[in-house]
Scaffold this active site. Structure first.
Site, PDB file in Angstrom:
ATOM      1  N   LYS A 194      21.638 -16.793  -3.793  1.00 23.13           N
ATOM      2  CA  LYS A 194      22.778 -16.981  -4.702  1.00 23.13           C
ATOM      3  C   LYS A 194      24.092 -16.521  -4.068  1.00 23.13           C
ATOM      4  O   LYS A 194      25.076 -17.233  -4.125  1.00 23.13           O
ATOM      5  CB  LYS A 194      22.574 -16.190  -6.004  1.00 23.13           C
ATOM      6  CG  LYS A 194      21.801 -16.907  -7.056  1.00 23.13           C
ATOM      7  CD  LYS A 194      22.099 -16.406  -8.465  1.00 23.13           C
ATOM      8  CE  LYS A 194      22.104 -14.911  -8.660  1.00 23.13           C
ATOM      9  NZ  LYS A 194      20.804 -14.240  -8.547  1.00 23.13           N
ATOM     10  N   ARG A 200      22.195 -13.684 -17.985  1.00 22.21           N
ATOM     11  CA  ARG A 200      20.833 -13.351 -17.581  1.00 22.21           C
ATOM     12  C   ARG A 200      19.896 -13.241 -18.775  1.00 22.21           C
ATOM     13  O   ARG A 200      18.708 -12.999 -18.593  1.00 22.21           O
ATOM     14  CB  ARG A 200      20.836 -12.015 -16.845  1.00 22.21           C
ATOM     15  CG  ARG A 200      20.860 -12.142 -15.307  1.00 22.21           C
ATOM     16  CD  ARG A 200      20.942 -10.738 -14.780  1.00 22.21           C
ATOM     17  NE  ARG A 200      20.428 -10.503 -13.487  1.00 22.21           N
ATOM     18  CZ  ARG A 200      21.160 -10.424 -12.376  1.00 22.21           C
ATOM     19  NH1 ARG A 200      22.443 -10.689 -12.402  1.00 22.21           N
ATOM     20  NH2 ARG A 200      20.601 -10.103 -11.236  1.00 22.21           N
ATOM     21  N   ARG A 207      16.851  -8.539   3.557  1.00 25.97           N
ATOM     22  CA  ARG A 207      18.190  -8.096   3.146  1.00 25.97           C
ATOM     23  C   ARG A 207      18.248  -6.577   3.053  1.00 25.97           C
ATOM     24  O   ARG A 207      19.253  -5.963   3.403  1.00 25.97           O
ATOM     25  CB  ARG A 207      18.548  -8.718   1.785  1.00 25.97           C
ATOM     26  CG  ARG A 207      19.937  -8.328   1.295  1.00 25.97           C
ATOM     27  CD  ARG A 207      20.333  -9.119   0.074  1.00 25.97           C
ATOM     28  NE  ARG A 207      19.649  -8.677  -1.121  1.00 25.97           N
ATOM     29  CZ  ARG A 207      19.674  -9.316  -2.288  1.00 25.97           C
ATOM     30  NH1 ARG A 207      20.349 -10.433  -2.406  1.00 25.97           N
ATOM     31  NH2 ARG A 207      19.046  -8.854  -3.328  1.00 25.97           N
ATOM     32  N   ARG A 244      20.797  -2.243   0.499  1.00 27.95           N
ATOM     33  CA  ARG A 244      21.072  -2.154  -0.936  1.00 27.95           C
ATOM     34  C   ARG A 244      20.069  -1.229  -1.607  1.00 27.95           C
ATOM     35  O   ARG A 244      18.871  -1.337  -1.384  1.00 27.95           O
ATOM     36  CB  ARG A 244      20.965  -3.557  -1.571  1.00 27.95           C
ATOM     37  CG  ARG A 244      22.304  -4.181  -1.842  1.00 27.95           C
ATOM     38  CD  ARG A 244      22.139  -5.561  -2.406  1.00 27.95           C
ATOM     39  NE  ARG A 244      21.555  -5.569  -3.747  1.00 27.95           N
ATOM     40  CZ  ARG A 244      21.724  -6.568  -4.605  1.00 27.95           C
ATOM     41  NH1 ARG A 244      22.464  -7.596  -4.282  1.00 27.95           N
ATOM     42  NH2 ARG A 244      21.134  -6.538  -5.776  1.00 27.95           N
ATOM     43  N   ARG A 256      12.622  -6.329 -10.616  1.00 24.18           N
ATOM     44  CA  ARG A 256      13.710  -7.301 -10.810  1.00 24.18           C
ATOM     45  C   ARG A 256      13.154  -8.718 -10.941  1.00 24.18           C
ATOM     46  O   ARG A 256      13.647  -9.520 -11.736  1.00 24.18           O
ATOM     47  CB  ARG A 256      14.710  -7.224  -9.656  1.00 24.18           C
ATOM     48  CG  ARG A 256      15.609  -6.004  -9.775  1.00 24.18           C
ATOM     49  CD  ARG A 256      16.402  -5.749  -8.536  1.00 24.18           C
ATOM     50  NE  ARG A 256      17.306  -6.830  -8.208  1.00 24.18           N
ATOM     51  CZ  ARG A 256      17.666  -7.149  -6.962  1.00 24.18           C
ATOM     52  NH1 ARG A 256      17.175  -6.499  -5.941  1.00 24.18           N
ATOM     53  NH2 ARG A 256      18.511  -8.125  -6.759  1.00 24.18           N
TER      54      ARG A 256
END
Ligand code: AMP
Length: 188
Positions: free
Chosen positions: A13, A88, A127, A133, A144
């Site tokens: 995204k 969401r 990532r 992160r 998630r």
């Protein structure tokens, strides 16, 4: 053009949002980025948001809806916008519809990036290595994904019903995926 960019965590995204923002829309609105900025700035909102983000849970609807209401009033959205990471939940989608209806506006297209679970896990762990992160640890990622499947994915039916859902194959290179997105957006 008023767009929603939609997809599970790790669907690409963020990358595609930048591509779309550079070519199609004036305002790129990422609720994740806004919340991370609030955390970084040590605001009250940031402290509240962090307690949810760290667990991979959604920040409460009323908080997020309030943020979007303020953001969407800003001048740069008049020429169009792209929402990235919002809505969401069904409650968020309904609140968004109300906000837009009040201005005689509506969403033109919901671009949904479709990526299988195995690829998602690979991408997120990759990532995690690159960006570090805090919400990319394995347990949080798993949560998630399940939050996405339970609370967010049902939005596809909501927007399919509204006739604006465009499912795009999110597998392949960044360029390949962006070409598929462009094919959808030229028809909007
Ligand atoms: P993202 O960068 O879009 O993956 O968002 C990171 C985190 O911010 C999510 O896991 C949620 O905790 C929170 N968040 C971002 N957008 C929303 C939203 N629309 N509703 C609730 N929580 C959100």
């Amino acid at each position: 053009m008023r767009l929603i960019l939609f997809g599970p965590p790790g669907a690409g995204k963020g990358t595609q949002a930048n591509n779309i923002a550079n070519n199609y829309v004036a305002a790129h609105i990422s609720t994740g980025d806004m919340l991370r900025a609030a955390v970084k700035n040590g605001t009250e909102l940031g402290a509240l948001a962090k307690s949810y983000m760290d667990k991979g849970e959604l920040v409460p609807d009323n908080v997020i809806i309030g943020i979007i209401k303020d953001r969407i009033k800003e001048g740069d959205t008049k020429k169009g916008f792209m929402l990235d990471g919002f809505p969401r939940t069904i409650a968020q989608a309904e609140a968004l519809s109300e906000m837009l209806e009040a201005e005689n506006e509506s969403i033109d297209s919901v671009v949904s990036l479709e990526v299988n679970d195995e690829e998602i896990t690979n991408r997120i762990l990759q990532r995690a290595k690159i960006e570090g992160r805090e919400d990319d640890t394995e347990d949080v990622v798993r949560n998630r994904l399940s939050v996405y499947r339970n609370q967010t994915e049902p939005l596809k039916d909501y927007y399919r019903g509204a006739g604006v859902l465009a499912e795009v194959d999110g597998m392949g290179t960044i360029d390949e995926v962006f070409q598929r997105i462009q094919a959808v957006l030229t028809k909007v």
